[in-house]
Design a protein around this motif. Structure first.
Motif, short mmCIF file in Angstrom:
data_model
loop_
_atom_site.label_atom_id
_atom_site.label_comp_id
_atom_site.label_asym_id
_atom_site.label_seq_id
_atom_site.Cartn_x
_atom_site.Cartn_y
_atom_site.Cartn_z
N ALA A 39 -12.20 5.75 -2.33
CA ALA A 39 -11.39 4.96 -1.38
C ALA A 39 -11.72 3.47 -1.53
O ALA A 39 -10.85 2.62 -1.40
CB ALA A 39 -11.67 5.44 0.04
N LEU A 40 -13.00 3.17 -1.82
CA LEU A 40 -13.42 1.78 -1.97
C LEU A 40 -12.60 1.08 -3.06
O LEU A 40 -12.21 -0.08 -2.92
CB LEU A 40 -14.91 1.71 -2.31
N LYS A 42 -6.71 -3.65 -2.57
CA LYS A 42 -5.83 -4.01 -1.46
C LYS A 42 -4.60 -3.11 -1.39
O LYS A 42 -3.47 -3.58 -1.28
CB LYS A 42 -5.39 -5.48 -1.57
N GLU A 77 -15.33 8.50 -0.30
CA GLU A 77 -15.20 7.08 0.05
C GLU A 77 -15.49 6.17 -1.14
O GLU A 77 -15.03 5.03 -1.19
CB GLU A 77 -16.15 6.76 1.21
N PHE A 136 -12.02 -5.12 -13.14
CA PHE A 136 -11.66 -4.15 -12.12
C PHE A 136 -10.49 -3.28 -12.57
O PHE A 136 -10.48 -2.06 -12.38
CB PHE A 136 -11.28 -4.89 -10.82
N LYS A 162 -9.46 0.12 -1.64
CA LYS A 162 -9.64 -1.00 -0.69
C LYS A 162 -9.76 -2.31 -1.45
O LYS A 162 -9.18 -3.32 -1.04
CB LYS A 162 -10.92 -0.78 0.14
N VAL A 163 -10.56 -2.30 -2.51
CA VAL A 163 -10.74 -3.53 -3.29
C VAL A 163 -9.41 -3.94 -3.91
O VAL A 163 -9.08 -5.12 -4.00
CB VAL A 163 -11.82 -3.33 -4.38
N THR A 216 -13.13 -11.12 -13.63
CA THR A 216 -13.53 -10.13 -12.62
C THR A 216 -12.37 -9.16 -12.36
O THR A 216 -12.55 -7.95 -12.28
CB THR A 216 -13.91 -10.86 -11.31
#
Lengths: 376, 233
Positions: B118-119, B125, B115, B95, B122-123, B91
């Protein structure tokens, strides 16, 4: 949190609906709790006002205030740190009449100087044989200082000399008078040989140190024993036990707690179902996200975060509105906004909304990223 | 580690499949979706796999992307053997190393274009790299779409955003699954041309699966998938 909040912003109405439902259920929980506290307070507020630590009744009264019958002489069988820490109290339930005005009341007999006797806020405490003081809520019914009234079968006018703050017992207003006057009201003209044999319903005790009960002189050892001339066994009850045995209190508490418990479970179910349906509708995009390497935990956290946000926001609004509503309720409504208890219920409701959200985590975990690709 | 560094060199394959087979079912319901597929793509290469539906090209893509394991054979990405990795590591690898452009829009419906990017941060981190987002949007000529939701975009715009997002994490490999299926010809051409151009400019390895042979004309190589067998056209 990122996904959770962005999605709520996007699907405002959908989440407003969920929040609306949780809000209504929470509001109802707070209202029921307020009514439960209010009603239970109506049953026993006069007792809470004593700020006592324990109450002594006869054992054969089975913890019921009105059924307990002891004597002033029995006061000596109860030892406390100071003699002012115990007070003999009598209870009479009936009505008070002034002209054509008649009100149901609970009348307490208590020494004028005893700690159980409420301090007057207007007028003076009772001192003469036929003096009484009344609670503020009787004033609202048309009684005033200086009025002469009749209570029960007593063939004598009683004079209101003072008023103390509103209180109730058995959901009716309260009157206080001396033990002697109470004895005359309750027992009429029947003669008592001596003061020590005059009746009491209870000995109320404040403080916990040095409290002992002497049962060595008790001659009445069983419920079937001869009453006349026998000395009853005494039993000390803590206030929680005593109050729980005030007629109506525990039954009402059970009913309301049952309803509140049911509502809390319903909340969990509602949130669980809503979040599950919403999650099901998103499985396609969850599949894509997983294919792209977004961890299941990231998605699951957003689902749980969503139910948390939904829960906190709706419960907070319900808390606020319930409190505002309570300010608008008429004084006669038996409603007490116990904000601490509400906060506890609020936390519980938020916890169950999160639990409801957790049901969907399994669904998220089971989405196969392979669904993101192809139609083969 | 050495293998990963070497893979960055030109002409070193980013993705290789050797003798990959995939069998579904068992007994008389057994279906061989892939029959010994050998395939490789290197940095800067744009490769198309064409074939009718049911030919096994989607299975090929899901195995290449580490979404499912082959029945036999080896898939390696940037030198790492996908079969040897745990689910969690795979996984993570998807990514970090693969950008996906899917047939159905792979944009999150409730995130504005900016966004969507932006996600990714975020994923990962990390803090949202706003300036990188703006730069990428500008370079793809979609800066004006930043505050729009996917539902307000045309099909072509949506795929441009999807391509941008696939590139945003700087992957080694781009897997495009019928990226033009929902577009008319003009927009479809534009999307494939953009994909081909970015592949070469940024030195990505891109595999596009399509049933539309016209889309393959900008490819460096064209493979044909037929009944689970892959052959160079």
């Amino acid at each position: 949190m990122f996904l959770a909040l962005k999605e709520m912003r996007y699907s405002k109405w959908r989440y407003a609906l969920v929040m609306g439902v949780i809000f209504l259920v929470s509001y109802m929980v707070f209202m029921m709790s307020g009514l439960a506290t209010g009603l239970s307070s109506g049953h026993k507020k006069a007792i809470d006002d004593w700020n006592a630590s324990s109450v002594v009744l006869t054992e054969d009264a089975n913890k019921v205030f009105g059924a307990s019958q002891l004597t002033r002489g029995d006061l000596d069988r109860v030892s406390t740190a100071s003699s002012s820490d115990k007070s003999g109290v009598g209870l009479y339930q009936g009505s008070v009449t002034k002209g054509s005005t008649k009100e149901n009341i609970s009348l307490f007999g208590s020494d004028a100087s005893a700690f159980t006797t409420p301090a007057v806020t207007q007028g003076t405490n009772y001192s003469g044989k036929y003096d009484i003081t009344i609670s503020q809520n009787l004033v609202d019914e048309g009684f005033a200082i200086g009025d002469t009234v009749r209570i029960g079968n007593l063939d004598h006018d009683l004079t209101i000399t003072g008023i103390f703050k509103s209180t109730t017992y058995s959901v009716v207003p309260v009157i206080y008078t001396s033990l002697d006057t109470w004895t005359s009201i309750k027992y009429g003209t029947q003669p008592f040989n001596e003061d020590a044999s005059k009746p009491l319903n209870a000995v109320v005790i404040r403080g916990t140190s040095g409290v002992t009960i002497d049962n060595s002189t008790a001659t009445r050892q069983s419920a079937t024993a001869e009453r006349t001339g026998s000395t009853a066994k005494l039993q000390k009850l803590d206030m929680a036990t005593f109050v729980n045995n005030v007629p109506g209190v525990s039954a009402e508490a059970l009913t309301f707690n049952g309803m509140i418990g049911l509502l809390v479970v319903i909340t969990a179910a509602i949130v669980g179902i809503f979040m599950y349906v919403i999650t099901l509708q998103k499985t396609a995009i969850f599949g894509v996200m997983k294919a792209e390497g977004v961890r299941t935990g990231f998605i699951a956290r957003s689902v749980v975060a969503q139910s948390f946000v939904v829960g906190v926001a709706s419960v907070a609004i319900a808390y606020l509105l319930a409190w505002l509503s309570s300010l608008a309720f008429p004084a006669a409504m038996p409603f007490v906004a116990d904000l601490g208890k509400w906060a506890l219920y609020g936390v519980l409701l938020v916890v169950v909304t999160v639990v409801g959200g957790l049901f969907s985590v399994r669904t998220v975990a089971r989405v196969d990223p392979i669904t993101a690709m192809g139609e083969e | 580690m050495a293998a990963m560094i070497n893979a960055k060199d030109a002409n070193m394959p980013v993705l290789t499949l050797s003798k990959v087979t995939k069998t579904f079912g068992s007994g008389h319901t057994e279906v061989d979706a892939l029959k010994g597929v050998d395939f490789s793509v290197s940095r800067g290469e744009f490769v198309s796999v064409i074939g009718p539906s049911g030919s096994g090209k989607s299975t090929f893509l899901t195995i290449a992307g580490g979404l499912q394991s082959p029945t036999s054979g080896v898939v390696s990405l940037d030198g790492a053997d996908l079969g040897a990795l745990s689910d969690a590591k795979r996984t993570r690898l998807r990514f970090e190393k693969i950008g996906f452009v899917l047939q159905r829009s792979n944009l999150v419906p409730y995130l504005k274009v900016g966004e969507q990017f932006a996600l990714v941060d975020k994923v990962a981190k990390r803090g949202v790299r706003s300036s990188n987002i703006d730069e990428l949007l500008t370079s793809l000529d979609i800066a004006a779409l930043k505050d729009k939701y996917p539902r307000d975009l045309s099909g072509g715009e949506r795929q441009r955003v999807a391509i941008g997002r696939a590139l945003f994490n700087d992957p080694s490999l781009i897997l495009a699954d019928e990226p033009t299926a929902s577009l008319d010809s003009d927009h479809a051409y534009a999307v494939v041309k953009l994909l081909a151009k970015l592949t070469r400019e940024q030195g990505k390895a891109t595999v596009m699966v399509t049933h539309d042979e016209r889309m393959a004309q900008w490819s460096d190589r064209i493979y044909r998938m037929e009944d689970g067998s892959l052959s160079v056209k």
